[in-house]
Design an enzyme around this catalytic site. Sequence first.
Site, PDB file in Angstrom:
ATOM      1  N   ARG A 133       0.756  -1.213   0.159  1.00 40.99           N
ATOM      2  CA  ARG A 133      -0.056   0.031  -0.027  1.00 40.99           C
ATOM      3  C   ARG A 133       0.972   1.259  -0.195  1.00 40.99           C
ATOM      4  O   ARG A 133       0.573   2.128  -0.680  1.00 40.99           O
ATOM      5  CB  ARG A 133      -1.014  -0.081   1.095  1.00 40.99           C
ATOM      6  N   CYS A 178      -8.109 -12.761  18.581  1.00 38.18           N
ATOM      7  CA  CYS A 178      -8.624 -11.463  19.089  1.00 38.18           C
ATOM      8  C   CYS A 178      -9.842 -11.312  18.416  1.00 38.18           C
ATOM      9  O   CYS A 178     -10.111 -11.501  17.345  1.00 38.18           O
ATOM     10  CB  CYS A 178      -7.687 -10.204  18.757  1.00 38.18           C
ATOM     11  N   ASP A 189     -10.865  -1.044  13.645  1.00 37.39           N
ATOM     12  CA  ASP A 189     -11.243  -1.281  12.180  1.00 37.39           C
ATOM     13  C   ASP A 189     -12.814  -1.557  12.266  1.00 37.39           C
ATOM     14  O   ASP A 189     -13.300  -2.192  13.074  1.00 37.39           O
ATOM     15  CB  ASP A 189     -10.450  -2.164  11.260  1.00 37.39           C
ATOM     16  N   ASP A 194      -6.845   3.799  10.792  1.00 39.11           N
ATOM     17  CA  ASP A 194      -6.654   3.066   9.431  1.00 39.11           C
ATOM     18  C   ASP A 194      -7.882   3.375   8.393  1.00 39.11           C
ATOM     19  O   ASP A 194      -8.950   2.985   8.817  1.00 39.11           O
ATOM     20  CB  ASP A 194      -6.089   1.600   9.521  1.00 39.11           C
ATOM     21  N   LYS A 200      -2.956   4.693   7.473  1.00 36.57           N
ATOM     22  CA  LYS A 200      -3.169   4.978   8.783  1.00 36.57           C
ATOM     23  C   LYS A 200      -3.047   6.563   8.736  1.00 36.57           C
ATOM     24  O   LYS A 200      -1.911   6.939   8.104  1.00 36.57           O
ATOM     25  CB  LYS A 200      -1.972   4.497   9.728  1.00 36.57           C
TER      26      LYS A 200
HETATM   27  C1  LIG Z   1       0.456  -0.605   8.959  1.00 37.83           C
HETATM   28  C2  LIG Z   1       0.911  -0.902   7.677  1.00 37.83           C
HETATM   29  C3  LIG Z   1       2.259  -0.766   7.337  1.00 37.83           C
HETATM   30  C4  LIG Z   1       3.234  -0.261   8.360  1.00 37.83           C
HETATM   31  O1  LIG Z   1       3.034   1.099   8.700  1.00 37.83           O
HETATM   32  P1  LIG Z   1       4.063   1.915   9.674  1.00 37.83           P
HETATM   33  O2  LIG Z   1       3.338   3.439   9.725  1.00 37.83           O
HETATM   34  O3  LIG Z   1       5.363   2.040   8.920  1.00 37.83           O
HETATM   35  O4  LIG Z   1       4.209   1.295  10.865  1.00 37.83           O
HETATM   36  C5  LIG Z   1       2.657  -1.219   5.982  1.00 37.83           C
HETATM   37  N1  LIG Z   1       1.872  -1.632   5.102  1.00 37.83           N
HETATM   38  C6  LIG Z   1       0.751  -1.866   5.507  1.00 37.83           C
HETATM   39  C7  LIG Z   1      -0.277  -2.447   4.461  1.00 37.83           C
HETATM   40  C8  LIG Z   1       0.219  -1.370   6.823  1.00 37.83           C
HETATM   41  O5  LIG Z   1      -1.249  -1.681   7.203  1.00 37.83           O
END
Ligand SMILES: *Cc1c(COP(=O)(O)O)cnc(C)c1O
Length: 395
Positions: A120, A137, A301, A338, A345
């Site tokens: 992503r 969980c 989420d 997210d 995020k």
């Molecule tokens: C959370 C996440 C990450 C890591 O994000 P950071 O902000 O670097 O901790 C990477 N790829 C995906 C798809 C995520 O959901």
Amino acid sequence: MYPIDSLDNWHRGQGLWPDVAAEDWNNWKWQLKNRLTKLEHLEAHMQLTADERVGCLFAKDKLALAITPYFFNLIDREDPDCPIRRQVIPRAGEMLTAPEEMLDPVGEENTKPVDGIVHRYPDRVLFLVTDRCAAYCRYCTRSRLVSNAQDYNFHPEFESGLQYIREHPEIRDVLLSGGDPLLLSDRKLDHLLGELRQIPHVEFIRIGSRIPVFLPQRITPELCEIFKKHGPIWMSIHVNHPSECTHALRDACEQLTYAGVPIGNQSVLLRQVNDDAEIMRSLIHRLLMMRVRPYYLYQCDLITGSAHLRADPRKGIEIIQSLRGHTTGYSIPQFVIDAPGGGGKVPINPEYIKEITDEAIVMRNFSGDEYRYPLVAGAKVEKSADAPELETLLV
Ligand SMILES: *Cc1c(COP(=O)(O)O)cnc(C)c1O
């Protein structure tokens, strides 16, 4: 004003399993083999509410039920609202669905170039290496595939994931997740980490795992040697409530950090679990006592069947505001949502900026007082009367 914590108050021992040999109790395979996975297993030790009984019967079609004996001991069996209980014992609410809820709430299926890889962000990937966890969980964001209760039939292909990473030099950060990567055997982890380390553009490797919390026995000297060998390996654990901070978890974190593994914590804000400033304060203080740096606090989420567990995000903002400035900066996680559907995020912060103009940024500090920081653009710079001529300094 705030009670000082003491390690004497932290859970230790074998609880409901006093007669199990320590050798067995401390063996992660014994813990896995003796997990509570059925209504009858739970009812042998506690009285369930009608709500929970229904939830347990329905769990097999949604997300398997499994609790390690170690973690089950942390439940207050007299309290139907016990925050540990709410996280791992299914409730009837899991059968309900709200219009805003989704089976894939953060849109991972749309950014999946090969099975097991979610790409992503430009420079990093999520690498899903198993669909199994030590315990489940109830608000799992990946319940569509985790435990295979919904017949997703996840078959992680390490080789195609590794090949994708090898072929994409922009990937400098690999996050192993699942399921829980630490359920893989030492041999598989050693192989996987070794292969990742051989890829020149992979600078940063981390593992997302709740195993130290559900199954601290898995953190063995042999496992730590593997992390040392392929280090630096970072780890994100998942602790939600101060009661999860036990002597066993503390020992596991100590072993990991002595092996050179920096640990962060990711909590999920959950209704009647940790959506309370005092509980959160106690949790983050305990995390620091275990050498764990609070990293993220997630808004839960919009996973199907989670309405009974989702807290109000305004509560999250309020909690962060109550912490910032009032306690150690190191202990304060970043609250994030997210973004539903796959936006990634997004940091959600209390408002400290009152106004930004060309002249100044006007802000409020932690106790609500207003301060002004002038901007360079608006500054009136003049030579002070007693300073030497600039020309004499510049020659
Ligand atoms: C959370 C996440 C990450 C890591 O994000 P950071 O902000 O670097 O901790 C990477 N790829 C995906 C798809 C995520 O959901």
